[in-house]
Scaffold this motif. Structure first.
Motif, PDB file in Angstrom:
ATOM      1  N   LEU A  65       0.833  -1.207   0.000  1.00 50.91           N
ATOM      2  CA  LEU A  65       0.000   0.000   0.000  1.00 50.91           C
ATOM      3  C   LEU A  65       0.866   1.255   0.000  1.00 50.91           C
ATOM      4  CD1 LEU A  65      -2.777  -1.004   2.547  1.00 50.91           C
ATOM      5  CD2 LEU A  65      -3.147  -0.364   0.147  1.00 50.91           C
ATOM      6  N   ALA A  66       1.915   1.264   0.810  1.00 53.30           N
ATOM      7  CA  ALA A  66       2.809   2.427   0.884  1.00 53.30           C
ATOM      8  C   ALA A  66       3.478   2.708  -0.450  1.00 53.30           C
ATOM      9  CB  ALA A  66       3.866   2.208   1.966  1.00 53.30           C
ATOM     10  N   ARG A  67       3.647   1.675  -1.252  1.00 53.11           N
ATOM     11  CA  ARG A  67       4.244   1.836  -2.584  1.00 53.11           C
ATOM     12  C   ARG A  67       3.200   2.168  -3.642  1.00 53.11           C
ATOM     13  NH1 ARG A  67       9.121  -2.530  -3.340  1.00 53.11           N
ATOM     14  NH2 ARG A  67      10.118  -2.199  -1.326  1.00 53.11           N
ATOM     15  N   GLY A  68       1.965   2.349  -3.224  1.00 51.14           N
ATOM     16  CA  GLY A  68       0.900   2.703  -4.161  1.00 51.14           C
ATOM     17  C   GLY A  68       0.154   1.506  -4.718  1.00 51.14           C
ATOM     18  N   GLY A  69       0.399   0.325  -4.198  1.00 55.45           N
ATOM     19  CA  GLY A  69      -0.266  -0.882  -4.685  1.00 55.45           C
ATOM     20  C   GLY A  69      -1.714  -0.971  -4.252  1.00 55.45           C
ATOM     21  N   ARG A  70      -2.475  -1.804  -4.978  1.00 52.83           N
ATOM     22  CA  ARG A  70      -3.912  -1.929  -4.722  1.00 52.83           C
ATOM     23  C   ARG A  70      -4.351  -3.345  -4.368  1.00 52.83           C
ATOM     24  NH1 ARG A  70      -3.148   0.298  -9.430  1.00 52.83           N
ATOM     25  NH2 ARG A  70      -4.166  -1.402 -10.523  1.00 52.83           N
ATOM     26  N   ALA A  71      -3.680  -4.357  -4.924  1.00 54.70           N
ATOM     27  CA  ALA A  71      -4.104  -5.742  -4.686  1.00 54.70           C
ATOM     28  C   ALA A  71      -2.918  -6.677  -4.936  1.00 54.70           C
ATOM     29  CB  ALA A  71      -5.267  -6.112  -5.599  1.00 54.70           C
TER      30      ALA A  71
END
Length: 175
Positions: free
Chosen positions: A116-122
């Motif tokens: 999530l911190a890296r901009g990921g979603r799933a």
């Protein structure tokens, strides 16, 4: 006893490689042909882990009493396995003697938070379909079945189930 979790360094490659091989042998006995499991080249695994740990993936190592107990490794795939899954869990192993202590959940939570911190979603994850304990674990922590695949290992075709975590915020709560 509570495991401590940390980001490993290249110096941890041998410990993780040995845990990885031991994890395969525990989890896949009776599923993967013994000729494959018996002949895993540990030196090759160490070299691979040195490369992985020098790369840009996400890896966490769990330790109990100073010994490696489990690990997780995740990162991006060039082609997503599941639509919308921008990351993939390549490996999650906790040695059997450390099961049922929350280590797997905690490792998943750490990876979810970092993704999530890296901009990921799933995140997607592949599980050998005959590995019933792993399937139950992933389902129990919120993974949804996405599709059936075939995993090819040393010339053997093994049924694989692909799951996806779309609830990374919830999963990160396990950390």
């Amino acid at each position: 006893m509570t495991a401590s979790c940390r980001v490993p360094t290249v110096a941890d490659a041998e410990a993780i490689a040995r845990l990885h091989v031991a994890g395969w042998r525990e989890a896949y006995a009776g599923i993967v042909p013994s000729t494959i499991l018996d002949n895993v080249d540990v030196a090759d695994r160490i070299a691979r882990w040195q490369d992985y740990l020098a790369g840009d993936g996400v890896t966490f190592l769990a330790e109990e009493e100073g010994a490696a107990a489990g690990f997780i490794r995740a990162g991006a795939l060039s082609e997503p396995m599941v639509a919308g899954a921008d990351g993939h869990i390549f490996a999650l192993y906790v040695l059997r003697r450390h099961h049922r202590r929350g280590i797997g959940r905690r490792l998943l939570g750490l990876v979810a938070g970092e993704w999530l911190a890296r901009g990921g979603r799933a995140l997607s994850v592949g599980v050998l379909t005959e590995n019933a304990p792993a399937l139950a674990f992933y389902q129990g922590v919120g993974a949804s079945f996405a599709q059936a695949e075939t995993y090819r290992w040393e010339g053997h075709e093994l049924p694989e189930s692909i799951y996806v975590f779309r609830n990374l915020e919830e999963l990160a709560g396990f950390a």
